[in-house]
Design a protein around this motif. Structure first.
Motif, short mmCIF file in Angstrom:
data_model
loop_
_atom_site.label_atom_id
_atom_site.label_comp_id
_atom_site.label_asym_id
_atom_site.label_seq_id
_atom_site.Cartn_x
_atom_site.Cartn_y
_atom_site.Cartn_z
N LEU A 25 0.84 -1.67 -0.22
CA LEU A 25 -0.36 0.29 0.00
C LEU A 25 1.00 1.29 0.02
N VAL A 26 0.45 2.30 -0.85
CA VAL A 26 1.38 3.68 -0.60
C VAL A 26 0.10 4.74 -0.66
N VAL A 27 0.38 5.34 0.10
CA VAL A 27 -0.36 6.03 0.77
C VAL A 27 0.00 7.68 -0.06
N VAL A 28 -0.34 8.60 -0.80
CA VAL A 28 0.70 10.24 -1.02
C VAL A 28 -0.27 10.86 -1.10
N PRO A 29 0.36 11.93 -1.36
CA PRO A 29 -0.43 13.24 -1.72
C PRO A 29 -0.94 12.92 -3.32
N HIS A 49 5.44 14.15 7.02
CA HIS A 49 4.42 15.05 7.75
C HIS A 49 2.82 15.45 7.76
N PHE A 50 2.62 15.08 6.46
CA PHE A 50 1.39 15.21 6.11
C PHE A 50 0.32 14.74 7.27
N ILE A 51 0.63 13.58 7.95
CA ILE A 51 0.38 13.04 9.29
C ILE A 51 0.57 13.41 10.27
N LYS A 52 1.60 14.77 10.54
CA LYS A 52 2.08 15.15 11.78
C LYS A 52 0.52 15.39 12.82
N ASN A 53 -0.50 16.05 12.26
CA ASN A 53 -0.82 16.21 13.65
C ASN A 53 -2.04 15.00 14.12
N GLY A 60 -4.60 13.91 15.28
CA GLY A 60 -5.78 14.75 16.03
C GLY A 60 -6.73 13.85 14.11
N SER A 61 -6.14 14.17 12.75
CA SER A 61 -6.65 14.19 11.30
C SER A 61 -6.90 13.21 11.21
N GLN A 62 -7.72 13.07 10.22
CA GLN A 62 -8.20 12.51 10.35
C GLN A 62 -6.76 11.19 9.46
N ARG A 63 -6.51 11.64 8.22
CA ARG A 63 -5.84 10.88 7.79
C ARG A 63 -4.42 10.43 8.15
N SER A 64 -4.09 11.31 9.91
CA SER A 64 -3.32 11.28 10.73
C SER A 64 -3.85 9.30 11.33
N ARG A 65 -5.10 9.29 11.73
CA ARG A 65 -5.37 8.80 11.87
C ARG A 65 -5.62 7.16 11.34
N HIS A 66 -6.21 7.62 10.44
CA HIS A 66 -6.38 6.34 8.91
C HIS A 66 -4.84 5.72 8.86
N VAL A 67 -4.38 6.52 8.74
CA VAL A 67 -2.58 5.85 8.16
C VAL A 67 -2.21 4.68 9.76
N LEU A 68 -2.08 5.86 10.59
CA LEU A 68 -2.28 5.04 12.08
C LEU A 68 -3.38 3.17 12.96
N VAL A 74 -1.87 2.33 -4.85
CA VAL A 74 -1.64 4.02 -4.90
C VAL A 74 -2.58 4.27 -4.71
N VAL A 75 -2.62 4.72 -3.12
CA VAL A 75 -3.98 5.95 -2.81
C VAL A 75 -2.99 7.52 -2.37
N ASN A 76 -4.61 8.35 -2.37
CA ASN A 76 -4.29 9.67 -1.86
C ASN A 76 -4.68 9.69 -0.21
N TYR A 77 -4.03 10.80 0.31
CA TYR A 77 -4.59 11.14 1.73
C TYR A 77 -6.28 10.82 1.56
N GLU A 78 -6.67 12.32 0.34
CA GLU A 78 -7.46 12.51 0.34
C GLU A 78 -8.91 12.10 0.19
#
Length: 715
Positions: free
Chosen positions: A271-275, A340-344, A346-354, A313-317
């Motif tokens: 899985l590749v998560v990208v902008p 660094h897009f997941i540094k917050n 509390g954000s949805q994209r960070s929670r999903h990646v984690l 390949v999936v983008n954060y959005e």
């Protein structure tokens, strides 16, 4: 009473920090002004450390609160105006300081995440003034943090087919032997804070790069060649290393390293998560470096997803829509680009990646986890937190597994003098890899062009593709008319190459003298559509690799790019053809001498010659030139005497449009000028050569796709 073990001298008494009350005469504004001046002085010296950012954000918080209190408090208008005037003075100091540092500027945004350190300092300042802070209400979850509801989640049909084709249940790893329990010398110690601080205090230029093995090219496909520094990461994966924070500077080939590391680690499906801006490029690079692996890109609701692909390949959005089936797909590795897009957290994209990382690690395997970013830190060392958690090095509270074992093996505690350096090395050894262009200059060519294809989605992309179809239909109609007027016709199914070229020249002549939708108007529309994406990429480069030169052909494209940079708080210099010589030189000087001016937005025609911009080693070409010579001239503003690093030019190309045709044809003409200078009889390419060839290619493809002469009108 003094703390036990503390010596008292005379009447002086040492008290715990949390109990101290510093005398500020109750004047909050004076405290804020003094602290703001200290931050200003640090920024002027270029010493914006995380503690400086903490003070900056704490002052900004208190400033907003005090302004609201003064405005709402009873009293005379004169007294209120005087207080507001003093507060405005502090605000001015903060604003002028913030323009020196992009990280400070970001902290002034309404959506800036308030760090725990800033909240703590805010409370400490208030208590020192004798004010008991009111209990803080939990911040409302941002709109982005709202989980996607069941009606939002999707499962592509091809993924359902894959699941049905595999009747086996997921393996149960609960019976696997667990890690043997070790006596924990560090039990009870708070370790995350000292770990982060160990990077903040890293001195003497200590490199943040793990020891890497001898490079390997064993997994490189035929016809391609890895650079030595890339082969080192692949060799590390082949040797069993499974977690990497790959923080190489842009231009050093992190994409190829990640794809071949997955190959070496047997980490497929991957899985590749990208902008969004690099999604298309990842698919193209996967096909290039791992041609035997099927790659698929998740677009929208995933109707076109290949459920049997090896690389997804999936983008954060759009991650929120697909996190359900992605968690059940059976991935053996995850790559997170621009991590660094997941540094917050509390954000949805960070929670999903984690969530995806935690699920993969919970299966008992040892997955390949790679976080790619040239900018691992933006505001604070705390930015490491989410990335380290994705890699499985820590959780919310403490180090995990291998990292905890390594810290135990040091024999030190956070109270010991050597703990900071030892702890930092423990983290680095887990997989931090950081190389700069200057470090591997021998590996990479002095000047190279890297294409970055982007997808133009939505109404704008559909409009551009419709305009191209109209252009093709118009040329097909001209071709059919000319063909019908001939006394001796061309055989059915054949394309008359000479007639195609005449039609293309006629279309080009009309386009050069007329208005409306034509090849030039279409290219300009493509440039405007790419402007925001190109500016976003330039901003990413500026944050991770320093100054960037941004080239565009049209004024409206430059305007759009500058607006996008301004929204992100990126300072830029504008170099245009309508400037006076003095204004032009002032812009050049600002870019070359002011460390806060990160991007030079340049006109391809006005700034493509006669300028020395070698302070930057990254060039973004937002719009394509019609000639390789013009493109080379632009790149050579940075690639010239005085440049100490290899130069990379990033061409932003709109995939599946005429833009891609232009890039191919410009490259095909690239050698003509050199051959002419070497004595060849072949003339150097001119702009109209490429323009004609683009139209010829479009018309020829349309004619060949038609089933026969009678079907040409259906193109």
């Amino acid at each position: 009473m003094a703390r036990p073990g503390r010596r008292q001298t005379g009447a002086r008494r040492t008290t715990p920090r949390r109990d101290r009350r510093v005398r500020h005469d109750g004047d909050l504004v004076a405290v804020l002004a003094r602290t703001a001046r200290e931050v200003e002085a640090a920024a002027a010296r270029g010493r914006v450390t995380p503690s400086v950012r903490t003070r900056f954000q704490a002052v900004a918080l208190l400033l907003r609160e005090e302004r609201a209190r003064v405005q709402a408090a009873p009293g005379s208008d004169g007294s209120r105006a005087e207080q507001l005037k003093r507060l405005d003075g502090v605000a001015t100091v903060l604003a002028t300081t913030a323009v020196r540092d992009a990280g400070l500027l970001a902290l002034l945004g309404e959506d800036a995440v308030v760090t725990d350190a800033a909240r703590s300092l805010r409370r400490e300042i208030l208590r020192d003034l004798g004010v008991e802070p009111a209990p803080e209400e939990p911040a409302p979850a941002p709109a982005e943090a709202v989980p996607a509801g069941p009606d939002r989640r999707v499962v592509p049909q091809s993924v359902v087919s894959r699941q049905l084709a595999n009747p086996f249940l997921a393996p149960d790893f609960s019976a696997l032997p667990q890690r043997p329990a070790r006596p924990r010398r560090l039990a009870g110690w708070e370790l995350l804070g000292p770990l982060f601080t160990s990077f903040e205090r890293a001195g003497a230029g200590a490199p943040a790069c793990m020891d890497l093995p001898v490079p390997t090219s064993r997994f490189t496909p035929a016809g391609l060649e890895l650079m030595p520094h890339q082969g080192q990461v692949v060799a590390a994966a082949a040797g069993g290393h499974r977690t990497f924070l790959l923080a190489d500077e842009p231009g050093l080939g992190k994409t190829a390293q990640a794809l071949l590391a997955a190959e070496a680690a047997g980490a497929h499906p991957l899985l590749v998560v990208v902008p969004n801006v690099v999604k298309t490029n990842w698919a193209r690079e996967a096909a290039r470096w791992t041609p035997h692996r099927r790659a698929t890109v998740v677009q929208g609701d995933g109707e076109t997803v290949d459920g049997f692909a090896d690389v997804v390949v999936v983008n954060y959005e759009v991650l929120d829509r697909h996190v359900g089936w992605l968690g059940d797909f059976g991935f053996r590795g995850i790559v997170v680009d621009e991590a660094h897009f997941i540094k917050n957290k509390g954000s949805q994209r960070s929670r999903h990646v984690l969530e995806l990382s935690a699920r993969l690690r919970s299966l008992g395997r040892t997955p390949l986890l790679m976080a790619l970013t040239g900018t691992p830190l933006i505001n604070d060392v705390d930015d490491f937190r989410a990335i380290w958690q994705f890699l499985g090095w820590i959780d919310d509270d403490a180090p995990l597994g291998e990292l905890l074992d390594a810290l135990e093996d040091t024999g030190l505690t956070p109270a010991d003098r050597g703990f900071s350096a030892a702890a930092r090395q423990c983290v680095i050894d887990l997989g931090i890899v950081r190389r700069r262009k200057a470090d591997v200059a021998a590996d990479i060519p002095a000047r190279r062009i890297a294409d970055l294809p982007v997808e133009l989605d939505g109404p704008v992309g559909r409009s551009i593709r419709a305009a191209e179809r109209d252009l093709v239909r118009r040329m097909v109609a001209q071709y059919e008319t000319a063909l019908a007027a001939r006394s001796s016709g061309t055989a059915a199914g054949e394309v008359d190459a000479e007639l195609v070229r005449r039609v293309a020249r006629s279309e080009l002549k009309d386009a050069a003298t007329g208005t409306g939708e034509n090849v030039f108007a279409t290219m300009r529309r493509i440039g405007r559509a790419k402007a925001g994406l190109a500016a976003d990429y330039a901003a990413q480069l500026a944050r991770s690799a320093g100054k960037v030169v941004f080239f565009a052909k049209h004024v409206d494209v430059m305007d759009a790019a500058e607006e996008a940079l301004a929204r992100q708080g990126v300072r830029y210099a504008s170099i245009r053809g309508d400037q006076t010589p003095r204004a032009r030189q002032a812009s050049v000087d600002a870019f070359t001498t002011d460390p806060e001016v990160a991007v030079a937005v340049c006109s391809l025609t006005a700034a493509g010659v006669g300028l020395n911009l070698q302070v930057a080693s990254n060039v973004v070409l937002a719009e394509l030139s019609w000639t390789d010579a013009e493109q080379t001239q632009a790149i050579d503003r940075s690639h010239r005497i005085g440049q100490t690093e290899p130069v990379t030019a990033w061409r932003i190309i709109a995939a599946q449009t005429i833009d891609a045709r232009v890039a191919e044809l410009v490259d095909s003409k690239a050698g003509l000028a050199a051959r002419a200078l070497d004595g060849s009889d072949e003339p150097a390419g001119a702009p109209n050569d490429v323009q004609v060839e683009v139209l010829v290619a479009l018309l020829t493809d349309a004619l060949r796709e038609a089933a026969g002469p009678g079907d040409l009108a259906a193109v």
